[in-house]
Design a protein around this motif. Structure first.
Motif, PDB file in Angstrom:
ATOM      1  N   LEU A 193      44.874   4.428  -5.455  1.00  0.00           N
ATOM      2  CA  LEU A 193      43.970   3.276  -5.482  1.00  0.00           C
ATOM      3  C   LEU A 193      42.591   3.719  -5.015  1.00  0.00           C
ATOM      4  CD1 LEU A 193      43.976   0.110  -5.792  1.00  0.00           C
ATOM      5  CD2 LEU A 193      44.395   0.027  -3.341  1.00  0.00           C
ATOM      6  N   PRO A 194      41.558   3.399  -5.782  1.00  0.00           N
ATOM      7  CA  PRO A 194      40.207   3.768  -5.316  1.00  0.00           C
ATOM      8  C   PRO A 194      39.928   3.107  -3.968  1.00  0.00           C
ATOM      9  CG  PRO A 194      40.145   3.003  -7.597  1.00  0.00           C
ATOM     10  CD  PRO A 194      41.526   2.717  -7.083  1.00  0.00           C
ATOM     11  N   GLU A 195      39.180   3.840  -3.157  1.00  0.00           N
ATOM     12  CA  GLU A 195      38.898   3.369  -1.812  1.00  0.00           C
ATOM     13  C   GLU A 195      38.088   2.069  -1.830  1.00  0.00           C
ATOM     14  OE1 GLU A 195      38.069   6.934   0.725  1.00  0.00           O
ATOM     15  OE2 GLU A 195      36.258   5.756   1.114  1.00  0.00           O
ATOM     16  N   ALA A 196      37.124   1.991  -2.736  1.00  0.00           N
ATOM     17  CA  ALA A 196      36.250   0.819  -2.758  1.00  0.00           C
ATOM     18  C   ALA A 196      35.719   0.610  -4.173  1.00  0.00           C
ATOM     19  CB  ALA A 196      35.083   1.018  -1.803  1.00  0.00           C
ATOM     20  N   MET A 197      35.208  -0.601  -4.417  1.00  0.00           N
ATOM     21  CA  MET A 197      34.627  -0.908  -5.726  1.00  0.00           C
ATOM     22  C   MET A 197      33.354  -1.731  -5.539  1.00  0.00           C
ATOM     23  SD  MET A 197      37.781  -1.461  -8.272  1.00  0.00           S
ATOM     24  CE  MET A 197      39.468  -0.915  -7.937  1.00  0.00           C
ATOM     25  N   THR A 198      32.475  -1.619  -6.504  1.00  0.00           N
ATOM     26  CA  THR A 198      31.260  -2.434  -6.504  1.00  0.00           C
ATOM     27  C   THR A 198      30.916  -2.739  -7.959  1.00  0.00           C
ATOM     28  OG1 THR A 198      28.994  -2.606  -5.670  1.00  0.00           O
ATOM     29  CG2 THR A 198      29.614  -0.490  -6.568  1.00  0.00           C
ATOM     30  N   THR A 199      30.170  -3.814  -8.167  1.00  0.00           N
ATOM     31  CA  THR A 199      29.869  -4.210  -9.547  1.00  0.00           C
ATOM     32  C   THR A 199      28.375  -4.454  -9.735  1.00  0.00           C
ATOM     33  OG1 THR A 199      32.055  -5.135  -9.922  1.00  0.00           O
ATOM     34  CG2 THR A 199      30.279  -5.997 -11.296  1.00  0.00           C
ATOM     35  N   VAL A 200      27.851  -3.893 -10.802  1.00  0.00           N
ATOM     36  CA  VAL A 200      26.456  -4.117 -11.176  1.00  0.00           C
ATOM     37  C   VAL A 200      26.437  -5.132 -12.318  1.00  0.00           C
ATOM     38  CG1 VAL A 200      24.404  -3.053 -12.195  1.00  0.00           C
ATOM     39  CG2 VAL A 200      25.719  -1.824 -10.437  1.00  0.00           C
ATOM     40  N   VAL A 201      25.696  -6.203 -12.129  1.00  0.00           N
ATOM     41  CA  VAL A 201      25.597  -7.257 -13.138  1.00  0.00           C
ATOM     42  C   VAL A 201      24.221  -7.168 -13.782  1.00  0.00           C
ATOM     43  CG1 VAL A 201      25.832  -9.720 -13.597  1.00  0.00           C
ATOM     44  CG2 VAL A 201      27.027  -8.695 -11.642  1.00  0.00           C
ATOM     45  N   ALA A 202      24.189  -6.924 -15.078  1.00  0.00           N
ATOM     46  CA  ALA A 202      22.910  -6.785 -15.782  1.00  0.00           C
ATOM     47  C   ALA A 202      22.799  -7.893 -16.824  1.00  0.00           C
ATOM     48  CB  ALA A 202      22.827  -5.420 -16.461  1.00  0.00           C
ATOM     49  N   THR A 248      29.486  -4.193 -14.878  1.00  0.00           N
ATOM     50  CA  THR A 248      29.964  -2.821 -14.805  1.00  0.00           C
ATOM     51  C   THR A 248      30.524  -2.556 -13.418  1.00  0.00           C
ATOM     52  OG1 THR A 248      28.219  -2.211 -16.345  1.00  0.00           O
ATOM     53  CG2 THR A 248      29.355  -0.414 -15.232  1.00  0.00           C
ATOM     54  N   ARG A 249      31.802  -2.211 -13.368  1.00  0.00           N
ATOM     55  CA  ARG A 249      32.483  -2.009 -12.085  1.00  0.00           C
ATOM     56  C   ARG A 249      32.611  -0.527 -11.804  1.00  0.00           C
ATOM     57  NH1 ARG A 249      38.280  -4.727 -10.159  1.00  0.00           N
ATOM     58  NH2 ARG A 249      37.520  -5.122  -8.049  1.00  0.00           N
ATOM     59  N   LEU A 250      32.222  -0.127 -10.607  1.00  0.00           N
ATOM     60  CA  LEU A 250      32.363   1.272 -10.193  1.00  0.00           C
ATOM     61  C   LEU A 250      33.426   1.360  -9.108  1.00  0.00           C
ATOM     62  CD1 LEU A 250      28.566   2.195  -9.901  1.00  0.00           C
ATOM     63  CD2 LEU A 250      30.094   2.685 -11.817  1.00  0.00           C
ATOM     64  N   ALA A 251      34.201   2.448  -9.126  1.00  0.00           N
ATOM     65  CA  ALA A 251      35.268   2.610  -8.135  1.00  0.00           C
ATOM     66  C   ALA A 251      35.237   4.031  -7.605  1.00  0.00           C
ATOM     67  CB  ALA A 251      36.621   2.329  -8.794  1.00  0.00           C
ATOM     68  N   GLY A 252      35.561   4.195  -6.324  1.00  0.00           N
ATOM     69  CA  GLY A 252      35.621   5.549  -5.780  1.00  0.00           C
ATOM     70  C   GLY A 252      35.507   5.573  -4.268  1.00  0.00           C
ATOM     71  N   ILE A 253      35.092   6.702  -3.745  1.00  0.00           N
ATOM     72  CA  ILE A 253      34.930   6.857  -2.305  1.00  0.00           C
ATOM     73  C   ILE A 253      33.779   5.944  -1.850  1.00  0.00           C
ATOM     74  CG2 ILE A 253      34.259   8.490  -0.483  1.00  0.00           C
ATOM     75  CD1 ILE A 253      35.733  10.681  -2.038  1.00  0.00           C
ATOM     76  N   THR A 265      30.017   6.795  -1.580  1.00  0.00           N
ATOM     77  CA  THR A 265      29.265   7.217  -2.771  1.00  0.00           C
ATOM     78  C   THR A 265      28.801   6.025  -3.615  1.00  0.00           C
ATOM     79  OG1 THR A 265      31.213   7.296  -4.231  1.00  0.00           O
ATOM     80  CG2 THR A 265      30.700   9.286  -2.975  1.00  0.00           C
ATOM     81  N   LEU A 266      29.420   4.859  -3.398  1.00  0.00           N
ATOM     82  CA  LEU A 266      29.186   3.749  -4.320  1.00  0.00           C
ATOM     83  C   LEU A 266      27.742   3.236  -4.354  1.00  0.00           C
ATOM     84  CD1 LEU A 266      32.496   1.692  -4.250  1.00  0.00           C
ATOM     85  CD2 LEU A 266      31.684   3.332  -5.928  1.00  0.00           C
ATOM     86  N   PRO A 267      27.079   3.051  -3.172  1.00  0.00           N
ATOM     87  CA  PRO A 267      25.691   2.573  -3.266  1.00  0.00           C
ATOM     88  C   PRO A 267      24.829   3.494  -4.118  1.00  0.00           C
ATOM     89  CG  PRO A 267      26.495   2.437  -1.011  1.00  0.00           C
ATOM     90  CD  PRO A 267      27.541   3.176  -1.794  1.00  0.00           C
ATOM     91  N   LYS A 268      24.958   4.792  -3.922  1.00  0.00           N
ATOM     92  CA  LYS A 268      24.131   5.737  -4.698  1.00  0.00           C
ATOM     93  C   LYS A 268      24.472   5.692  -6.181  1.00  0.00           C
ATOM     94  CE  LYS A 268      22.943   9.409  -1.468  1.00  0.00           C
ATOM     95  NZ  LYS A 268      23.481  10.651  -0.930  1.00  0.00           N
ATOM     96  N   ARG A 269      25.769   5.610  -6.488  1.00  0.00           N
ATOM     97  CA  ARG A 269      26.169   5.559  -7.901  1.00  0.00           C
ATOM     98  C   ARG A 269      25.670   4.270  -8.543  1.00  0.00           C
ATOM     99  NH1 ARG A 269      32.363   6.196  -8.172  1.00  0.00           N
ATOM    100  NH2 ARG A 269      31.939   6.009 -10.400  1.00  0.00           N
ATOM    101  N   ALA A 270      25.740   3.171  -7.804  1.00  0.00           N
ATOM    102  CA  ALA A 270      25.264   1.887  -8.346  1.00  0.00           C
ATOM    103  C   ALA A 270      23.752   1.949  -8.573  1.00  0.00           C
ATOM    104  CB  ALA A 270      25.628   0.749  -7.404  1.00  0.00           C
ATOM    105  N   GLU A 271      23.028   2.570  -7.639  1.00  0.00           N
ATOM    106  CA  GLU A 271      21.573   2.699  -7.817  1.00  0.00           C
ATOM    107  C   GLU A 271      21.260   3.516  -9.066  1.00  0.00           C
ATOM    108  OE1 GLU A 271      19.966   4.359  -4.179  1.00  0.00           O
ATOM    109  OE2 GLU A 271      20.951   2.717  -3.081  1.00  0.00           O
ATOM    110  N   ALA A 272      21.993   4.603  -9.265  1.00  0.00           N
ATOM    111  CA  ALA A 272      21.763   5.440 -10.452  1.00  0.00           C
ATOM    112  C   ALA A 272      22.024   4.633 -11.720  1.00  0.00           C
ATOM    113  CB  ALA A 272      22.665   6.677 -10.408  1.00  0.00           C
ATOM    114  N   LEU A 273      23.065   3.833 -11.687  1.00  0.00           N
ATOM    115  CA  LEU A 273      23.408   3.002 -12.846  1.00  0.00           C
ATOM    116  C   LEU A 273      22.306   1.966 -13.107  1.00  0.00           C
ATOM    117  CD1 LEU A 273      25.468   2.078 -15.005  1.00  0.00           C
ATOM    118  CD2 LEU A 273      26.531   0.655 -13.260  1.00  0.00           C
ATOM    119  N   GLU A 274      21.822   1.371 -12.027  1.00  0.00           N
ATOM    120  CA  GLU A 274      20.766   0.357 -12.176  1.00  0.00           C
ATOM    121  C   GLU A 274      19.493   0.973 -12.753  1.00  0.00           C
ATOM    122  OE1 GLU A 274      22.468  -2.456  -8.564  1.00  0.00           O
ATOM    123  OE2 GLU A 274      20.900  -0.976  -8.164  1.00  0.00           O
TER     124      GLU A 274
END
Lengths: 467, 364
Positions: free
Chosen positions: B170-179, B214-219, B222-231
């Motif tokens: 199971l991924p440790e955490a998830m976050t979602t970017v809404v565009a 768009t939902r991101l999952a992982g450690i 790392t999620l805030p940085k990955r979400a920023e890159a996606l945004e």
């Protein structure tokens, strides 16, 4: 069965250059990647269009003559060995990539397309085809579909089955059927899933819709050296338990390292009892965090040396060594048999210890390379075929290893298929009712049992009259 | 008549003793489990429970009537999950029903659907034989994959007894970017770019008129940085969902909680290239809809006569599956499949092998 009638019809369908009947022309088709089996077919045809394949199958159906479809002949289970009463349909010339659709992320290909050519063609769109059997520079998609080929990245991405979305196939009765589609989702039943891995018994796939994936932003490939095979195996369990999901986890033992090193100079540590190759791939930010966690796990796993590939070239070299192991074993031994049984991952250590003991008992050297994430063993049993009884001893040892895999709750084959080689073991893995159901399905699709007869199931005498 | 067997052998006996049968369990997808007056219903919900679960193997075997919610809980305790995200767990969906209906949820985008995680099964065929197919290990190339025929079989080829699945950590955490985009066309263009980029989202859903989730999952770190890159990559106005709000959004998506009871829920496998044509047709009729799995499936709440949708799907060369009837629908549709049906000649042969006397398709 009316072979002469078939040959006469084939002579009308094919020009002489594409209908081989002389011994010299037939010779290259007598065996496949498993050279211990050999049989001379009555003829080999080289169709250049789907229509020619369909017509050929219909002629076989009409005359009751068995046929074997063949790609590059890299089967390691004798899956493409000809039938002495039948013909070989060689599909290498059906090698068009019919369509590459980057929006739907699919490629539609003919069966003779080489595995790696799909990724090469898709590279310009930033996409690739994930299944990567070691033979990928030569093996064909048609063969991959027939045998549900695997590769080094199966635990995370699945086998060929998981990357085939749609199929157009000619059934052994000559009927052409399309199944599946282009979407990853389907309204069932999952007919494509039942067709893939049917070892040529359900006819010939003519067009295959493959799923493509975006190329990962980065790869991090780590090589860890261990003083014992067991420690390398335990490390894999720790990696999985840590929540990591590497794209690949491969282990090679000392003999395999020695052979690969001699063949391609991959730079593997020669003093290691085992090496573990772990590959992470994905978004750089995520992979770097995963890598930190991986290195932490490896540091407490007894690895006496760890290396991270510093460039794409270093990564390719690590993989080149691994993927050339089978051919490299030829340097250590005139002949070898490779098995690909599967055991539950937690019983890898036990399985390897038993294989070592069996090797000693039989007086045969066994090298091991395996897809550790899947528990998919690849014991390479070395022998000298010129020595009387050596082949039989090697086969007997191979059989003991397969029984061991069954006893441990695994499978007799993870990716090579049953073919000719393991057909007597299928009834040991499945029960009577299970095999009977498979046989009913086979006969519903191929009442005369003309498609790849003698593979997966031992050959039965077919009494049913020709239409 | 409804029979409730408690052992595989009883299932086998029931199959042998009846001419027309329909297997059911949790009844979470009424259009697929509606009582059929002429057939005997075989309710396998008493065949429930985990048979074998070794977290270190990343596999488990459970009886077909086991509720998905129970599996979700057992796996979560070991920090594992079913990556194909089976829907309707809150309505009582079972593992058997999930396989027989062939349904997956939004997370199927990243690692695959139910067909990619089913390793093996035991089932009773139309002659009452107990058949095992596949295995309990993550890789197995021995024999025909009969169990794949049971995926999406809607109970028409056999009665599932137990199932073995592959699971993942199971991924440790998830976050979602809404565009948000002004039009669906622009949202789809963004989806297309994202699907071909090296971003690896866990899920991507599109809600008309133009919102991309768009939902991101992982450690976690790392999620805030990955979400920023996606945004940065998406380069439009975005907002971020986290915590309970994020979980609730995707739970509702997985459970298809947005479908109004007066409409029929239909699943339509699609691809991004064909989504525009489908959406244009649906938008004209004001049909509530949602594109999930990164553009590989449309879930629609169809308010009108099903025959109209059949025609539309045929025209667009798409398939559909009626999952839940509109409230008030009285007569069960005999075959919940809609639109085109590729592979029928192959299916007919499979049926001949697995159910030669047609017990699972007979109406009386």
């Amino acid at each position: 069965m009316d072979t002469s009638a078939l040959l006469a019809s084939l002579a009308r369908l094919y020009p002489p250059a594409r209908l081989l009947t002389r011994p010299g022309g037939l010779l290259p088709y007598e065996s496949d990647g498993l050279t211990v089996f050999r049989a001379r077919p009555r003829a080999v045809v080289l169709p250049e269009s789907q229509d020619e394949v369909i017509e050929t199958v219909r002629l076989c159906h009409g005359t009751g003559v068995p046929f074997v479809a063949r790609g590059s002949g890299t089967s390691l289970s004798g899956g493409a060995v000809p039938h002495t009463e039948g013909i070989v349909i060689a599909l290498n010339r059906l090698n068009r990539i019919i369509e590459l659709d980057p929006v739907d992320r699919v490629a539609v290909v003919e069966p003779g397309v080489i595995n790696v050519d799909v990724s090469n063609a898709a590279a310009s769109c930033g996409l690739y085809y994930a299944p990567d059997p070691s033979s990928q520079p030569v093996c064909t998609i048609g063969g991959n579909v027939a045998f549900n080929s695997g590769g080094a990245h199966c635990f995370k991405y699945g086998m060929t089955l998981n990357h085939v979305l749609g199929l157009k196939a000619v059934l052994p009765t000559g009927d052409v059927v399309a199944m599946g589609g282009r979407s990853l989702e389907l309204v069932g039943p999952d007919l494509v899933g039942a067709y893939v891995g049917s070892e040529g018994l359900f006819g010939i796939a003519l067009e295959i819709t493959l799923r493509l994936l975006p190329r990962p932003e980065c790869y991090r490939t780590v090589l860890a050296a261990y003083r014992s095979l067991e420690a390398a195996g335990d490390a894999v369990s720790h990696i999985v338990a840590s929540g990591l999901l590497p794209g690949a986890m491969e282990i090679m033992d000392q003999l395999a390292i020695e052979a690969a090193e001699a063949a391609v100079h991959a730079g593997y540590p020669m003093d290691a009892a085992a090496i573990l190759i772990v590959e992470l791939e994905g978004e750089t930010i995520a992979v770097d965090a995963d890598l930190a966690r991986l290195m932490q796990v490896l540091s407490t796993s007894g690895a006496y040396e760890t290396r991270i590939a510093q460039s794409a070239d270093e990564r390719m070299l690590i993989w080149k060594g691994r993927k050339s192991t089978f051919s490299a074993i030829g340097r250590l031994s005139p002949d070898f048999i490779v098995q690909d049984g599967v055991v539950p991952r937690s019983r890898l250590g036990e399985a390897l210890a038993e294989i070592e003991r069996l090797g000693r008992e039989y007086g045969l050297r066994v090298a091991n390379v395996f897809h550790a994430g899947d528990g998919n063993l690849h014991p390479l049993i070395m022998f000298d075929g010129r020595e009387p009884g050596a082949l039989e001893r090697a086969e007997s040892l191979a059989g003991d290893i397969l029984r061991l895999c069954i006893a441990l709750g695994g499978s007799i084959t993870g990716e090579h298929g049953v073919g000719m080689e393991k057909r007597q073991f299928l009834p040991e893995m499945y029960g009577e009712a299970d095999i009977a159901c498979m046989q009913r399905l086979r006969r519903a699709i191929d009442p005369q049992e003309i498609a790849n007869r003698g593979k997966m199931f031992a050959e039965a005498i077919v009494a049913s009259p020709v239409l | 008549m409804i029979l409730k067997p408690t052992t595989p052998e009883e299932v086998s006996d029931i199959v042998r003793a009846h001419r027309a049968l329909r297997p059911v369990a949790g009844r979470s997808k009424p259009a697929l489990s509606m009582a059929c007056a002429e057939a005997t219903m075989v309710d396998v919900s008493a065949l429930s429970g985990v048979i074998e679960y070794q977290p270190e193997e990343c596999t488990f075997t459970a009886l077909a009537g086991t509720p998905v919610s129970e599996i979700d809980r057992s796996l979560a305790q070991q920090r594992q999950y079913l990556p194909f995200d089976p829907p309707f767990s809150v309505r009582g969906a079972t593992l058997g029903g999930t396989v027989a209906s062939g349904l997956s949820g939004p997370l199927r985008y990243r690692y695959g659907g139910v067909r990619d995680f089913l390793l093996g099964a035991r089932f009773v065929d139309g002659e009452g034989q107990i058949v095992r197919s596949g295995g309990k290990v993550v890789k197995n190339a021995a024999g025909f994959y009969l169990h794949h025929l049971l995926i999406g079989s809607l109970g028409r080829l056999g009665v599932l007894l137990d199932l073995t699945f592959k699971v993942f950590p199971l991924p440790e955490a998830m976050t979602t970017v809404v565009a948000s985009y002004p039009t669906l066309a622009e949202a789809l263009a963004a989806l297309d770019g994202l699907r071909r980029s090296s971003f690896e989202p866990a899920a991507i859903d599109v809600l008309p008129p133009g919102t991309l989730y768009t939902r991101l999952a992982g450690i976690a770190e790392t999620l805030p940085k990955r979400a920023e890159a996606l945004e940065r990559y998406l380069n439009v106005d975005t907002e971020r969902l986290n915590g309970l709000e994020e979980e609730t959004f995707w739970r509702d998506a997985r459970q298809l909680a947005w479908v109004a009871p007066d409409a029929a829920l239909v699943k339509i496998p699609v691809t991004p290239a064909r989504m525009t044509a489908l959406d244009e047709a649906l938008a004209t009729d004001g049909v509530a809809r949602r594109y999930s799995g990164g553009g590989e499936v449309a879930w629609i709440a169809w308010p009108g006569p099903l025959a109209t949708l059949d025609t539309l799907l045929d025209t667009l060369q798409l398939s559909g599956l009626l999952v839940i009837d509109a409230a008030g629908a009285t007569r069960p549709r005999l075959d919940p499949r809609m639109g085109v049906r590729p592979g029928e000649p192959f299916l007919a042969r499979a049926r001949q092998a697995l159910d030669p006397n047609g017990r699972f398709t007979a109406r009386s």
